[in-house]
Design an enzyme around this catalytic site. Structure first.
Site, PDB file in Angstrom:
ATOM      1  N   CYS A  87      87.041  84.176  40.922  1.00  0.00           N
ATOM      2  CA  CYS A  87      87.039  85.486  40.285  1.00  0.00           C
ATOM      3  C   CYS A  87      86.186  86.495  41.080  1.00  0.00           C
ATOM      4  O   CYS A  87      86.592  86.912  42.159  1.00  0.00           O
ATOM      5  CB  CYS A  87      86.610  85.328  38.835  1.00  0.00           C
ATOM      6  SG  CYS A  87      87.228  86.648  37.805  1.00  0.00           S
ATOM      7  N   HIS A 189      88.740  80.894  36.142  1.00  0.00           N
ATOM      8  CA  HIS A 189      87.450  80.203  35.979  1.00  0.00           C
ATOM      9  C   HIS A 189      87.640  78.742  35.579  1.00  0.00           C
ATOM     10  O   HIS A 189      87.537  78.419  34.395  1.00  0.00           O
ATOM     11  CB  HIS A 189      86.659  80.870  34.841  1.00  0.00           C
ATOM     12  CG  HIS A 189      86.096  82.198  35.175  1.00  0.00           C
ATOM     13  ND1 HIS A 189      84.802  82.365  35.623  1.00  0.00           N
ATOM     14  CD2 HIS A 189      86.636  83.431  35.101  1.00  0.00           C
ATOM     15  CE1 HIS A 189      84.573  83.649  35.821  1.00  0.00           C
ATOM     16  NE2 HIS A 189      85.665  84.319  35.517  1.00  0.00           N
ATOM     17  N   GLU A 191      85.591  76.485  35.765  1.00  0.00           N
ATOM     18  CA  GLU A 191      84.291  75.921  35.345  1.00  0.00           C
ATOM     19  C   GLU A 191      84.028  76.143  33.855  1.00  0.00           C
ATOM     20  O   GLU A 191      83.050  75.642  33.317  1.00  0.00           O
ATOM     21  CB  GLU A 191      83.156  76.524  36.194  1.00  0.00           C
ATOM     22  CG  GLU A 191      82.702  77.929  35.826  1.00  0.00           C
ATOM     23  CD  GLU A 191      83.665  79.025  36.262  1.00  0.00           C
ATOM     24  OE1 GLU A 191      84.791  78.725  36.716  1.00  0.00           O
ATOM     25  OE2 GLU A 191      83.291  80.208  36.127  1.00  0.00           O
TER      26      GLU A 191
HETATM   27  N1  GLN Z   1      85.957  92.030  37.124  1.00  0.00           N
HETATM   28  C1  GLN Z   1      84.905  91.341  37.801  1.00  0.00           C
HETATM   29  C2  GLN Z   1      84.633  91.974  39.156  1.00  0.00           C
HETATM   30  O1  GLN Z   1      85.290  92.843  39.556  1.00  0.00           O
HETATM   31  C3  GLN Z   1      85.221  89.878  37.977  1.00  0.00           C
HETATM   32  C4  GLN Z   1      85.267  89.185  36.654  1.00  0.00           C
HETATM   33  C5  GLN Z   1      84.950  87.729  36.695  1.00  0.00           C
HETATM   34  O2  GLN Z   1      84.367  87.222  37.656  1.00  0.00           O
HETATM   35  N2  GLN Z   1      85.270  87.062  35.639  1.00  0.00           N
HETATM   36  O3  GLN Z   1      83.745  91.559  39.824  1.00  0.00           O
END
Ligand code: GLN
Length: 211
Positions: A87, A189, A191
């Site tokens: 992410c 995610h 995790e």
């Molecule tokens: N929207 C977040 C970003 O731009 C990422 C979100 C996440 O890691 N769950 O960094």
């Protein structure tokens, strides 16, 4: 020799990754150690680095402020290390970032364009089963959590292997997992939850395998 996986602990969901990695190690008896990484000395011990989800702008800014940026840059660009960004971590690894990219300085190692917050706001976060059997033999449905997740909107190199596309209800097909040599990027995610298969696969495929 024992391998060391570092989890970048500047911001975000690093504790959850540490728990999953440690549980995978216990379950399989992998000869691997897990450490939190906040300093160059801690990073230097690592063979592999997990960059967690959280807020990519915060991770990037803290990395710069604490003098970690260049060390992280050198680490992710070295051929004998493996790296997994989830992410925000995926965003931080990308060559190019769309949507308020000026707030962060990516490490530019994964040759893709990543669009931040591609599914909208926090309230539009969701959980869905994904079938990863095209790249692993650990079974089909894996419950996958997307939180203000990015998507990979463009792949710019033949070296980048598309691992998974998410088919949305509105008929879109969005790239959410890629691999470029020893670098793994996932929009979601793995995790969060108790299913360890993603971490087990990462340890076997990226950390313990020679590359
Ligand atoms: N929207 C977040 C970003 O731009 C990422 C979100 C996440 O890691 N769950 O960094």
């Amino acid at each position: 020799m024992k391998k060391v996986i570092g989890v970048l602990a500047l911001q975000g969901a690093y504790l959850e990754h540490i728990v999953c990695l440690k549980n995978s190690i216990l379950k399989h008896g992998f000869d691997v150690e897990v450490v939190e990484v906040r300093t160059p000395e801690e990073l230097q011990r690592c063979d592999s680095l997990v960059i967690p989800g959280g807020e990519s702008t915060a991770i990037s800014q803290i990395a710069e402020r604490t003098g970690m940026y260049q060390h992280l840059y050198d680490f992710v660009h070295s051929k004998d290390k493996s790296v997994w960004g989830t992410c925000a971590g995926l965003i931080f690894l990308a060559n190019e970032v769309k949507n308020q990219a000026e707030l962060l300085k990516p490490l530019r190692v994964l040759d893709v364009v990543v669009e931040r917050n591609a599914f909208g706001r926090q309230a539009q976060s969701f959980v869905t089963d994904c079938d990863f059997s095209s790249f692993w033999d650990l079974g089909e449905a894996f419950s996958t959590v997307f939180i203000r997740a990015p998507v990979i909107s463009k792949i710019n190199s033949e070296k980048v292997q598309l691992l998974h596309k998410l088919e949305t209800k509105s008929g879109q097909s969005l790239v959410v997992a890629v691999r470029q040599d020893n670098i793994l990027g996932t929009s979601f995610h793995p995790e969060l939850g108790s299913d360890l298969r993603f971490h087990e696969w990462y340890i076997r495929e990226f950390v313990l395998k020679d590359h």
